[in-house]
Design an enzyme around this catalytic site. Structure first.
Site, short mmCIF file in Angstrom:
data_model
loop_
_atom_site.label_atom_id
_atom_site.label_comp_id
_atom_site.label_asym_id
_atom_site.label_seq_id
_atom_site.Cartn_x
_atom_site.Cartn_y
_atom_site.Cartn_z
N ASN A 15 0.81 -1.28 0.00
CA ASN A 15 -0.09 0.03 0.02
C ASN A 15 0.93 1.25 -0.10
OD1 ASN A 15 -1.61 2.31 0.91
ND2 ASN A 15 -2.96 0.76 2.11
N GLY A 17 0.24 4.35 0.24
CA GLY A 17 0.04 5.42 1.55
C GLY A 17 0.73 4.92 2.64
N LYS A 18 0.69 3.69 2.83
CA LYS A 18 1.09 3.42 4.21
C LYS A 18 2.64 3.18 4.43
CE LYS A 18 -1.67 -0.41 5.87
NZ LYS A 18 -1.83 -2.03 6.08
N ASP A 72 -1.40 -3.88 10.68
CA ASP A 72 -2.60 -4.28 10.16
C ASP A 72 -3.35 -3.28 11.04
OD1 ASP A 72 -4.08 -6.14 8.53
OD2 ASP A 72 -5.34 -6.36 10.33
N SER A 73 -4.25 -2.70 10.18
CA SER A 73 -4.91 -1.45 10.44
C SER A 73 -6.45 -1.44 9.90
CB SER A 73 -4.50 -0.36 10.31
OG SER A 73 -3.78 -0.21 8.84
N ASP A 160 -9.45 8.11 4.76
CA ASP A 160 -9.07 9.56 5.34
C ASP A 160 -10.09 10.79 4.76
OD1 ASP A 160 -6.90 8.94 6.76
OD2 ASP A 160 -5.49 9.03 4.88
N ARG A 186 -1.22 5.17 13.40
CA ARG A 186 -0.10 4.65 12.90
C ARG A 186 1.24 5.53 13.41
NH1 ARG A 186 -1.60 4.59 8.39
NH2 ARG A 186 -2.59 2.58 8.45
P1 IMP Z 1 -4.70 -3.57 5.95
O1 IMP Z 1 -3.56 -3.22 4.76
O2 IMP Z 1 -5.19 -4.99 5.84
O3 IMP Z 1 -4.06 -3.22 7.10
O4 IMP Z 1 -5.80 -2.68 5.46
C1 IMP Z 1 -6.07 -1.49 6.09
C2 IMP Z 1 -7.19 -0.68 5.51
O5 IMP Z 1 -7.66 0.00 6.55
C3 IMP Z 1 -6.64 0.31 4.35
O6 IMP Z 1 -6.78 -0.39 3.15
C4 IMP Z 1 -7.53 1.44 4.64
O7 IMP Z 1 -8.89 1.32 3.95
C5 IMP Z 1 -7.94 1.33 6.17
N1 IMP Z 1 -6.92 2.43 6.68
C6 IMP Z 1 -5.87 1.99 7.52
N2 IMP Z 1 -5.40 3.11 8.12
C7 IMP Z 1 -5.87 4.06 7.54
C8 IMP Z 1 -5.50 5.43 7.53
O8 IMP Z 1 -4.42 5.91 8.05
N3 IMP Z 1 -6.39 6.32 6.79
C9 IMP Z 1 -7.21 5.79 6.02
N4 IMP Z 1 -7.47 4.52 5.98
C10 IMP Z 1 -6.73 3.74 6.61
#
Ligand code: IMP
Length: 199
Positions: A15, A17-18, A72-73, A160, A186
């Site tokens: 991702n 963004g992450k 994981d978020s 966001d 995060r």
């Molecule tokens: P993961 O990659 O399986 O952990 O999915 C996390 C998902 O949670 C992301 O694809 C976003 O949809 C959402 N998410 C997690 N952190 C954020 C953030 O900082 N801003 C916006 N969405 C977030």
């Protein structure tokens, strides 16, 4: 060119963004996306953020043979009994775009007034030295907010544009990246992890 003076850590995520946020928050380390080593993603079969973060970290460690960090978020909305939670990335179905997920969230919350749209972002970070590391480092962070009636702002990623930030009266997609990193789930988890790494 790879800067070999910094300790390299593989990030178990594709991702963008992450990856951007985590590299900014851990400037002393060189964050390498797992795509440098593997194209497959771990199956997220856990029922908690911790389990899924461990599954992702182990998967990346098995292929990279370097220390690995996994995040994981997700977003937990009170009016939806904590949904989308661990399913945040695939709320509107496997392969859903951020826009698909945001549209679904707005649909599920139709008719819910702003004062009842309380929600929080949750982030669990796991770090493994290697795939069989029996003592993972764990950190977590929570960011309280509310879900807006319409998307606002163009920064960040995921939910966001719909996440209203207490005290700033804007969405997290309207915050400059440094401000988001100071406040976010995060950012909190990564600052905890950075302290553990210093020790
Ligand atoms: P993961 O990659 O399986 O952990 O999915 C996390 C998902 O949670 C992301 O694809 C976003 O949809 C959402 N998410 C997690 N952190 C954020 C953030 O900082 N801003 C916006 N969405 C977030």
């Amino acid at each position: 060119m790879i800067n070999t003076k910094k300790l390299q850590i593989v990030l178990a995520s594709n991702n963008p963004g992450k990856i951007r946020e985590i590299q900014t928050l851990l400037p002393d380390y060189l964050i390498i996306p797992q795509s440098e080593f593997i194209q497959t993603e771990a199956e997220e079969t856990g029922v908690t953020f911790v389990e899924n973060a461990l599954l992702k970290a182990r998967h990346a460690a098995q292929h990279s043979h370097l220390p690995v960090l996994a995040d994981d978020s997700g977003l937990a909305v009170d009016a939806l009994n904590g949904e989308p939670g661990i399913y945040s990335a695939r709320y509107a179905g496997q392969g859903a775009s951020d826009k698909d997920n945001n549209d679904k969230l707005l649909l599920e919350l139709a008719g819910v007034p702003f004062e009842d749209r309380t929600a929080r972002f949750i982030c669990v970070i796991v770090m493994l030295e290697h795939a069989a590391d029996p003592v993972p480092l764990l950190a977590q962070g929570i960011w309280e907010g509310k879900i807006l009636m319409h998307p606002q702002g163009a920064n960040g990623f995921g939910y966001d544009p719909l996440f209203w930030v207490h005290g700033h009266d804007c969405s997290s997609a309207e915050l400059p990246p440094e401000a988001k990193n100071t406040l976010s789930h995060r950012g909190k988890a990564l600052r905890q992890l950075a302290l553990m790494l210093q020790k």
